[in-house]
Design a protein around this motif. Structure first.
Motif, PDB file in Angstrom:
ATOM      1  N   HIS A 189       0.817  -1.210   0.000  1.00  0.00           N
ATOM      2  CA  HIS A 189       0.000   0.000   0.000  1.00  0.00           C
ATOM      3  C   HIS A 189       0.854   1.264   0.000  1.00  0.00           C
ATOM      4  O   HIS A 189       0.421   2.298  -0.524  1.00  0.00           O
ATOM      5  CB  HIS A 189      -0.926   0.017   1.217  1.00  0.00           C
ATOM      6  CG  HIS A 189      -2.034  -0.972   1.138  1.00  0.00           C
ATOM      7  ND1 HIS A 189      -2.525  -1.648   2.241  1.00  0.00           N
ATOM      8  CD2 HIS A 189      -2.766  -1.422   0.086  1.00  0.00           C
ATOM      9  CE1 HIS A 189      -3.502  -2.453   1.874  1.00  0.00           C
ATOM     10  NE2 HIS A 189      -3.667  -2.337   0.565  1.00  0.00           N
ATOM     11  N   TYR A 241      -3.936   5.488  -3.181  1.00  0.00           N
ATOM     12  CA  TYR A 241      -4.323   4.825  -1.934  1.00  0.00           C
ATOM     13  C   TYR A 241      -5.058   5.788  -1.001  1.00  0.00           C
ATOM     14  O   TYR A 241      -5.781   5.349  -0.117  1.00  0.00           O
ATOM     15  CB  TYR A 241      -3.069   4.268  -1.253  1.00  0.00           C
ATOM     16  CG  TYR A 241      -3.320   3.414  -0.039  1.00  0.00           C
ATOM     17  CD1 TYR A 241      -4.179   2.322  -0.087  1.00  0.00           C
ATOM     18  CD2 TYR A 241      -2.681   3.683   1.174  1.00  0.00           C
ATOM     19  CE1 TYR A 241      -4.407   1.532   1.025  1.00  0.00           C
ATOM     20  CE2 TYR A 241      -2.896   2.891   2.293  1.00  0.00           C
ATOM     21  CZ  TYR A 241      -3.755   1.818   2.218  1.00  0.00           C
ATOM     22  OH  TYR A 241      -3.970   1.034   3.333  1.00  0.00           O
ATOM     23  N   GLN A 293     -14.270   2.029  -4.904  1.00  0.00           N
ATOM     24  CA  GLN A 293     -13.335   0.912  -4.848  1.00  0.00           C
ATOM     25  C   GLN A 293     -12.680   0.872  -3.463  1.00  0.00           C
ATOM     26  O   GLN A 293     -11.497   1.174  -3.310  1.00  0.00           O
ATOM     27  CB  GLN A 293     -12.258   1.056  -5.927  1.00  0.00           C
ATOM     28  CG  GLN A 293     -12.790   1.011  -7.349  1.00  0.00           C
ATOM     29  CD  GLN A 293     -11.689   1.276  -8.358  1.00  0.00           C
ATOM     30  OE1 GLN A 293     -10.996   2.275  -8.310  1.00  0.00           O
ATOM     31  NE2 GLN A 293     -11.510   0.330  -9.272  1.00  0.00           N
ATOM     32  N   THR A 331      -9.137  -0.407  -2.623  1.00  0.00           N
ATOM     33  CA  THR A 331      -7.936   0.232  -3.160  1.00  0.00           C
ATOM     34  C   THR A 331      -7.619   1.561  -2.495  1.00  0.00           C
ATOM     35  O   THR A 331      -6.636   2.204  -2.850  1.00  0.00           O
ATOM     36  CB  THR A 331      -8.087   0.473  -4.670  1.00  0.00           C
ATOM     37  OG1 THR A 331      -9.160   1.401  -4.886  1.00  0.00           O
ATOM     38  CG2 THR A 331      -8.380  -0.828  -5.397  1.00  0.00           C
TER      39      THR A 331
END
Length: 464
Positions: free
Chosen positions: A166, A172, A181, A184
């Motif tokens: 990440h 991010y 999403q 993500t």
């Protein structure tokens, strides 16, 4: 006698003052940065780095994060005095997002945990960790309420929930991704990322750091442990592929050192040694002779005559592949099982589900990945000539406990002085001990003389 004692005390005090004023040579050596440059320090990591505590991110925890403590000590050897953290608003806390049990379509954010005197599920009054208030729905409006109270760029780039890969991921911290999403994006990075498409490492490098600490990888295996080892190898909560983890760590460090910065890497503690996994013993089922006979008969009536019980402590009953069996001494029961065991027959008439138990096979997976990750972290640190903190070994000492500066430390939930009320993250005192361990390895690696902090000046679990 009183007069003699008074005169003796004064004489002793005067003698001590005289010796102190006339013998400055015995003072500790002057602080020094050695071969390192601490003028621009950045810290990268996950919730442990961010100052997450008591199940949430909140201002007091951030102010006592180990990077904030380190930065104060670094000031004595040329470190930046304006160490910036994305501080939460006063009185606001935000825990890790979770699905609402009654409506899984709603993602909610819990508040921090506090100790309160109140009845438990059986009506017994005592101290218990509870959430400070009602959870809030994760919405764009709520995210706006979490905006940092100080301007960036931020030296503390710890992101609760972050895994190794990440830190390298653009977007991010994209707020739009949280709704479209969610896998993500991360609300804790969204609240302070410099732009929607930046990455944690990019925000670090934009500051041209001269020194960094990197403590990442805990969540790469912790998610699997927190789920009781139930995620399959294709799940996002299954431990990160070992070869990929090696590549991620190398990629992060390559960028952080690309302009000549020095730093320190921390390895991953054994997540199964923390109170979240060790507080409830496998044999927590305590029965009277009558209860034992009734439970034995009840299982026999179901065709499970191999499950027998006796008066006293018994192994908890758990489910494995849908079949009840007794827990073994080498298995771990997760902390959320507490009320289920206490008041709902969990582990006795109703077996504990897989999600609340780490079996020996699951523990072997955790150990294998932890050892592999730590080997990768050490190899990268050695290859780049960086300091390396063996927090796996350091925190493993808590299993037996140790004493320091007149205080006893161990891994006990609430009373051990190290872990906060979520059983995973540190108290301010625990964060100070981590900072001192980083200082130890930094001093050794770079020939520095950074003074250590007095950890006893930091709080442990706050009593009501």
């Amino acid at each position: 006698m009183k007069k003699f004692f008074y005169k003796s005390s004064v004489l002793a005090l005067m003698a001590g003052m005289f010796l102190t004023s006339c013998d400055p040579e015995i003072d500790a050596p002057a602080a020094s940065s050695g071969e390192a440059d601490f003028s621009t320090y950045v810290a990268l990591g996950n919730s442990l780095t961010a100052g997450f505590a008591d199940g949430a991110l909140y201002r007091e925890g951030q102010q006592a994060s180990y990077p904030a403590i380190l930065a104060k000590q670094f000031e004595q050897v040329g470190g930046n005095s304006d160490f910036r953290q994305p501080l939460m608003p006063e009185g606001v806390s935000a825990g890790s997002p979770r699905s609402n049990p009654s409506n899984p379509s709603i993602v909610e954010v819990p508040q921090k945990r506090v100790l309160r005197i109140q009845p438990d599920c059986r009506g017994d009054v005592g101290l218990a960790p509870v959430e400070a208030g009602n959870a809030a729905a994760l919405t764009p409006a709520f995210l706006g309420q979490l905006a940092p109270t100080v301007q960036g760029p931020y030296n503390n780039l710890g992101v609760p929930g972050a895994k190794s890969f990440h830190l390298l991921a653009p977007g991010y911290g994209n707020p739009a991704g949280l709704m479209t999403q969610p896998a993500t994006a991360n609300p804790f990075f969204a609240r302070f990322a410099s732009s929607p498409n930046t990455s944690v490492v990019a925000d670090a490098m934009a500051q041209n750091p001269t020194f960094f600490t990197l403590w990442i990888g805990n969540n790469d295996v912790l998610g699997y442990a927190l789920a009781g080892g139930t995620p399959s190898p294709t799940s996002s909560d299954y431990p990160t592929n070992k070869d990929m983890f090696t590549a991620y760590i190398a990629g992060i460090v390559n960028q952080l050192t690309s302009k000549g910065a020095k730093g320190a890497l921390g390895n991953i503690p054994d997540v199964t040694k923390i109170p979240f996994f060790t507080t409830i013993p496998y044999n927590a089922l305590v029965l009277s002779a009558e209860q034992a006979a009734q439970l034995t008969a009840g299982y026999a009536a179901k065709g499970l005559g191999h499950l027998t019980f006796q008066a006293g402590a018994n192994a908890l009953v758990v489910l494995e592949d849908g079949i009840p069996r007794k827990a073994t001494p080498n298995e771990l029961i997760l902390l959320p099982a507490s009320d289920f065991i206490k008041c709902q027959g969990g582990g006795s008439s109703t077996p504990l589900p897989d999600q609340l138990v780490l079996s020996e096979a699951e523990l072997a997976i955790i150990k294998d990945h932890t050892n592999s990750y730590n080997a990768s972290i050490k190899a990268v640190a050695d290859a780049k000539g960086l300091a390396h903190g063996d927090f796996n070994a350091y925190l493993s000492r808590l299993s037996t406990g140790f004493a320091q500066n007149g205080v006893a430390y161990n891994s006990a939930f609430v009373t051990g002085n190290i872990f906060s009320l979520d059983g995973i993250h540190f108290t301010p005192r625990g964060a100070a001990l981590v900072a001192n361990e980083f200082i130890n390895v930094i001093n050794t690696k770079y020939g520095a003389r950074i003074p250590k902090v007095d950890e006893t000046q930091y709080k442990t679990v706050a009593l009501p």
